[in-house]
Scaffold this motif. Structure first.
Motif, PDB file in Angstrom:
ATOM      1  N   GLN A 186      54.004  37.614  40.183  1.00  0.00           N
ATOM      2  CA  GLN A 186      52.662  38.189  40.175  1.00  0.00           C
ATOM      3  C   GLN A 186      51.625  37.087  40.066  1.00  0.00           C
ATOM      4  O   GLN A 186      51.844  36.065  39.418  1.00  0.00           O
ATOM      5  CB  GLN A 186      52.517  39.214  39.053  1.00  0.00           C
ATOM      6  CG  GLN A 186      52.447  38.660  37.647  1.00  0.00           C
ATOM      7  CD  GLN A 186      51.021  38.325  37.216  1.00  0.00           C
ATOM      8  OE1 GLN A 186      50.051  38.789  37.814  1.00  0.00           O
ATOM      9  NE2 GLN A 186      50.911  37.514  36.167  1.00  0.00           N
ATOM     10  N   ARG A 193      39.234  33.673  37.397  1.00  0.00           N
ATOM     11  CA  ARG A 193      39.734  33.731  38.767  1.00  0.00           C
ATOM     12  C   ARG A 193      39.531  32.376  39.441  1.00  0.00           C
ATOM     13  O   ARG A 193      38.589  31.656  39.127  1.00  0.00           O
ATOM     14  CB  ARG A 193      38.989  34.800  39.567  1.00  0.00           C
ATOM     15  CG  ARG A 193      39.130  36.214  39.023  1.00  0.00           C
ATOM     16  CD  ARG A 193      38.250  37.175  39.814  1.00  0.00           C
ATOM     17  NE  ARG A 193      38.405  38.548  39.359  1.00  0.00           N
ATOM     18  CZ  ARG A 193      37.705  39.094  38.373  1.00  0.00           C
ATOM     19  NH1 ARG A 193      36.793  38.364  37.737  1.00  0.00           N
ATOM     20  NH2 ARG A 193      37.900  40.347  38.016  1.00  0.00           N
ATOM     21  N   TYR A 252      48.083  38.073  39.670  1.00  0.00           N
ATOM     22  CA  TYR A 252      46.829  38.670  39.223  1.00  0.00           C
ATOM     23  C   TYR A 252      46.174  37.756  38.183  1.00  0.00           C
ATOM     24  O   TYR A 252      46.831  36.897  37.586  1.00  0.00           O
ATOM     25  CB  TYR A 252      47.086  40.043  38.601  1.00  0.00           C
ATOM     26  CG  TYR A 252      47.380  41.139  39.607  1.00  0.00           C
ATOM     27  CD1 TYR A 252      46.388  42.033  39.998  1.00  0.00           C
ATOM     28  CD2 TYR A 252      48.647  41.284  40.167  1.00  0.00           C
ATOM     29  CE1 TYR A 252      46.643  43.046  40.919  1.00  0.00           C
ATOM     30  CE2 TYR A 252      48.923  42.293  41.081  1.00  0.00           C
ATOM     31  CZ  TYR A 252      47.912  43.161  41.458  1.00  0.00           C
ATOM     32  OH  TYR A 252      48.172  44.155  42.364  1.00  0.00           O
ATOM     33  N   ARG A 253      44.893  37.951  37.969  1.00  0.00           N
ATOM     34  CA  ARG A 253      44.199  37.193  36.934  1.00  0.00           C
ATOM     35  C   ARG A 253      44.938  37.364  35.607  1.00  0.00           C
ATOM     36  O   ARG A 253      45.381  38.470  35.283  1.00  0.00           O
ATOM     37  CB  ARG A 253      42.755  37.706  36.826  1.00  0.00           C
ATOM     38  CG  ARG A 253      41.878  36.970  35.842  1.00  0.00           C
ATOM     39  CD  ARG A 253      40.434  37.415  36.008  1.00  0.00           C
ATOM     40  NE  ARG A 253      40.302  38.853  35.911  1.00  0.00           N
ATOM     41  CZ  ARG A 253      40.139  39.533  34.778  1.00  0.00           C
ATOM     42  NH1 ARG A 253      40.091  38.876  33.624  1.00  0.00           N
ATOM     43  NH2 ARG A 253      40.011  40.837  34.786  1.00  0.00           N
ATOM     44  N   ALA A 265      45.578  40.713  33.487  1.00  0.00           N
ATOM     45  CA  ALA A 265      45.228  41.934  34.216  1.00  0.00           C
ATOM     46  C   ALA A 265      46.391  42.913  34.255  1.00  0.00           C
ATOM     47  O   ALA A 265      46.216  44.117  34.003  1.00  0.00           O
ATOM     48  CB  ALA A 265      44.772  41.591  35.629  1.00  0.00           C
ATOM     49  N   LEU A 266      47.601  42.438  34.564  1.00  0.00           N
ATOM     50  CA  LEU A 266      48.748  43.343  34.596  1.00  0.00           C
ATOM     51  C   LEU A 266      49.190  43.746  33.192  1.00  0.00           C
ATOM     52  O   LEU A 266      49.635  44.871  32.974  1.00  0.00           O
ATOM     53  CB  LEU A 266      49.912  42.704  35.348  1.00  0.00           C
ATOM     54  CG  LEU A 266      49.841  42.732  36.867  1.00  0.00           C
ATOM     55  CD1 LEU A 266      51.135  42.192  37.462  1.00  0.00           C
ATOM     56  CD2 LEU A 266      49.566  44.131  37.407  1.00  0.00           C
ATOM     57  N   SER A 289      48.757  31.449  38.233  1.00  0.00           N
ATOM     58  CA  SER A 289      47.324  31.567  37.955  1.00  0.00           C
ATOM     59  C   SER A 289      46.592  30.339  38.461  1.00  0.00           C
ATOM     60  O   SER A 289      47.206  29.343  38.869  1.00  0.00           O
ATOM     61  CB  SER A 289      47.074  31.745  36.454  1.00  0.00           C
ATOM     62  OG  SER A 289      47.450  30.587  35.730  1.00  0.00           O
ATOM     63  N   ARG A 327      47.561  46.746  32.033  1.00  0.00           N
ATOM     64  CA  ARG A 327      48.051  47.982  32.656  1.00  0.00           C
ATOM     65  C   ARG A 327      49.463  48.335  32.200  1.00  0.00           C
ATOM     66  O   ARG A 327      50.070  49.271  32.712  1.00  0.00           O
ATOM     67  CB  ARG A 327      48.028  47.850  34.179  1.00  0.00           C
ATOM     68  CG  ARG A 327      46.633  47.836  34.783  1.00  0.00           C
ATOM     69  CD  ARG A 327      46.725  47.747  36.307  1.00  0.00           C
ATOM     70  NE  ARG A 327      45.422  47.882  36.928  1.00  0.00           N
ATOM     71  CZ  ARG A 327      44.871  49.036  37.315  1.00  0.00           C
ATOM     72  NH1 ARG A 327      45.550  50.172  37.111  1.00  0.00           N
ATOM     73  NH2 ARG A 327      43.696  49.078  37.883  1.00  0.00           N
ATOM     74  N   THR A 329      51.784  39.611  44.919  1.00  0.00           N
ATOM     75  CA  THR A 329      50.827  38.509  45.066  1.00  0.00           C
ATOM     76  C   THR A 329      50.032  38.619  46.356  1.00  0.00           C
ATOM     77  O   THR A 329      50.413  39.334  47.291  1.00  0.00           O
ATOM     78  CB  THR A 329      51.555  37.154  45.042  1.00  0.00           C
ATOM     79  OG1 THR A 329      52.352  37.014  46.237  1.00  0.00           O
ATOM     80  CG2 THR A 329      52.463  37.036  43.831  1.00  0.00           C
ATOM     81  N   ARG A 330      48.939  37.844  46.383  1.00  0.00           N
ATOM     82  CA  ARG A 330      48.098  37.751  47.588  1.00  0.00           C
ATOM     83  C   ARG A 330      47.654  36.311  47.795  1.00  0.00           C
ATOM     84  O   ARG A 330      47.774  35.475  46.930  1.00  0.00           O
ATOM     85  CB  ARG A 330      46.860  38.648  47.456  1.00  0.00           C
ATOM     86  CG  ARG A 330      47.151  40.134  47.488  1.00  0.00           C
ATOM     87  CD  ARG A 330      45.863  40.943  47.421  1.00  0.00           C
ATOM     88  NE  ARG A 330      45.238  40.878  46.109  1.00  0.00           N
ATOM     89  CZ  ARG A 330      43.990  41.244  45.846  1.00  0.00           C
ATOM     90  NH1 ARG A 330      43.213  41.671  46.820  1.00  0.00           N
ATOM     91  NH2 ARG A 330      43.503  41.169  44.628  1.00  0.00           N
ATOM     92  N   LEU A 390      43.300  47.326  48.455  1.00  0.00           N
ATOM     93  CA  LEU A 390      43.128  45.944  48.031  1.00  0.00           C
ATOM     94  C   LEU A 390      42.735  45.053  49.213  1.00  0.00           C
ATOM     95  O   LEU A 390      43.339  45.153  50.274  1.00  0.00           O
ATOM     96  CB  LEU A 390      44.416  45.414  47.400  1.00  0.00           C
ATOM     97  CG  LEU A 390      44.831  46.022  46.067  1.00  0.00           C
ATOM     98  CD1 LEU A 390      46.173  45.452  45.628  1.00  0.00           C
ATOM     99  CD2 LEU A 390      43.762  45.758  45.007  1.00  0.00           C
ATOM    100  N   ASP A 432      54.637  34.097  36.661  1.00  0.00           N
ATOM    101  CA  ASP A 432      53.183  34.277  36.590  1.00  0.00           C
ATOM    102  C   ASP A 432      52.488  33.073  37.205  1.00  0.00           C
ATOM    103  O   ASP A 432      52.681  31.935  36.765  1.00  0.00           O
ATOM    104  CB  ASP A 432      52.737  34.435  35.137  1.00  0.00           C
ATOM    105  CG  ASP A 432      53.286  35.697  34.486  1.00  0.00           C
ATOM    106  OD1 ASP A 432      53.678  36.618  35.222  1.00  0.00           O
ATOM    107  OD2 ASP A 432      53.322  35.757  33.247  1.00  0.00           O
TER     108      ASP A 432
END
Length: 485
Positions: free
Chosen positions: A297, A339, A299-300, A303-304, A327, A307, A230-231, A257, A325
């Motif tokens: 996590q 986002r 991420y949007r 997104a993961l 969001s 991947r 995460t960020r 990033l 998760d």
């Protein structure tokens, strides 16, 4: 001192903060110990009950940590408590953070509220690619100044700017009234979600005892491994909270990033930090997942998964994993993949309007949606561990800033717009670090015999190898009064 303060919730009933905490436990199927709550609203200057929001979210994760400790051989009758003022100040932790006495968290120049032809819009430009997307959407060259951005916004409607920036891959939100948000289809989609969603995604996987033994001494989450992907604030706060209760947290970033530098440090207490580039080191991340109990996590949405790291993928890699998760607007509805950040959700959901007089944005005195969602995410993670221990399987937790905003709205209002900002002095501690002497807000909440604390200072980004080492505890924090933190 007020104890176990009451809150009038949306349906008109009056519930104490401990009752709100108990309801959170019931909603995810775990029994929580009683929580003693002291203090009450107003504690921060706002018409919203930010004290109740902070105490309930902090109290829930603290009670869950106590339940986990008891499940693994710790005392079953340890008192659990939360102080409303301490919890609320923790919601402002980045505001009170200092490196050698100097504030270190700042926002990019173009981030802010802009008047439009019919109201206001907020642009989030803390990451360079989001700034560039906003400039493209406004038809401006890279490097355009704030005044140029303001003039372009003035000539367009707030909704037009919001949608144009979003189409370009940026982040923006028009200021809506509460009524306008409730009429929006995304509000209906968010309202249909649980505040903390918890579901079993696979029956495979043993219980917590398959790797983390009973009778672990000292700390409620000792031996639990948390992979932090995460960020910014909400996700990092979740992982930092788990670290405060003894979890081994490995934060995964990448050199390419973008980050908000001060926030990276402020949210990294008690963690390790490694770099893994998902574009070329996918197997490294898979190996980390195989050794994790919890993966957080932010991420949007999707997104993961695109991947190959969706919840079901992670459960196949590590049967028994708890996937968390985080969001902005949830994973469903027309904005399900959008986002977003705390300040934008405040604008979109009517909070920035109703917190003032409605004529211009008046944000909350804290990134309260981020922090509350972070504590709820940590609560969901521990609830997943408890359910795993009882039932086996792999679990998914879902939380969102917009759903937390709905919870805050449902807690009602208080006559606190002119309340004074409380002093943080009594909840500050200092710790030496590679960056200098850090002044920070100590973790809120209390478990008798296992007070939350961070055993190590924030590391430098990418300082550690991408593996699960066992390291020695770092220096103990010291508060301003000279005692233990």
């Amino acid at each position: 001192m007020i104890e176990n303060p009451a809150v009038e919730v949306e349906d008109g009933s009056v519930r104490s903060v401990p009752e709100l905490i108990s309801a959170l436990g019931d909603a995810v199927g775990v029994a929580l110990p009683a929580v003693r709550v002291t203090g009450g609203d107003p504690v921060l200057p706002s018409v919203y009950r930010l004290g109740a929001l902070a105490a309930a979210s902090v109290g829930a994760v603290t009670a869950a940590a106590a339940a986990h400790w008891s499940m693994r051989g710790g005392p079953g009758s340890a008192e659990v408590a939360v102080d409303v003022r301490h919890a609320a100040l923790a919601f402002q932790s980045e505001r009170h953070f200092r490196v050698d006495g100097v504030p270190s968290v700042s926002w990019a120049p173009l981030s802010g509220d802009y008047r439009t032809s019919d109201g206001w819009v907020r642009l989030h430009c803390n990451f360079d690619h989001h700034r560039d997307a906003a400039l493209r959407a406004l038809g401006l060259p890279l490097g355009a100044a704030e005044g140029e951005v303001a003039r372009r916004c003035e000539s367009r409607t707030a909704a037009d700017v919001e949608e144009a920036v979003t189409r370009e891959g940026g982040c923006a939100a028009a200021m809506r009234s509460r009524a306008e948000w409730l009429a929006h289809p995304q509000a209906a989609a968010v309202a249909a979600l649980p505040l903390v969603g918890l579901r079993r995604i696979s029956a495979e996987g043993g219980d917590a005892r398959t790797r983390t033994p009973d009778n672990v001494p000292g700390r409620p989450l000792a031996g639990v491994r948390v992979l932090d992907l995460t960020r910014v604030i909400a996700g990092p706060v979740a992982a930092r909270t788990l670290a405060a209760h003894g979890a081994e947290v490995l934060r995964v970033g990448a050199a390419h990033l973008p980050e908000v530098p001060g926030l990276v440090v402020e949210t990294a207490f008690g963690k390790r930090s490694c770099h893994v580039d998902l574009r070329s080191e996918a197997e490294t991340l898979r190996e980390l997942v195989r050794g994790a109990d919890v993966v957080v996590q932010a991420y949007r949405p999707g997104a993961l998964r695109d991947r190959g790291y969706g919840p079901e993928d992670l459960a196949r890699l590590r049967p028994g994993v708890v996937c968390v998760d985080v969001s902005a607007y949830g994973s469903r509805g027309p904005w399900g993949g959008r986002r977003g950040f705390d300040s934008l959700v405040q604008m979109a959901s009517g909070i920035a309007s109703e917190n003032g007089d409605g004529t211009r944005p008046c944000p909350l005195p804290a990134q309260a949606l981020d922090h509350a969602t972070g504590y709820l995410a940590a609560f969901g993670a521990i609830a997943g561990l408890l359910r795993r221990a009882a039932e086996g399987g792999s679990w998914q937790v879902e939380v969102s800033l917009a759903r937390t905003a709905g919870w805050l709205d449902a807690l009602g209002r208080t006559d606190g717009a002119s309340a004074p900002q409380p002093s943080p002095d009594e909840v500050l501690a200092v710790m030496d670090s590679p960056f200098g002497e850090l002044t920070y807000v100590t973790p809120p909440g209390l478990i008798e015999g296992a007070a939350p604390h961070w055993a190590s200072p924030p590391p430098r980004q990418g300082e550690h190898a991408p593996e699960w080492p066992t390291g020695a505890a770092g220096p103990a924090p010291v508060n301003r009064r000279g005692g233990s933190g």
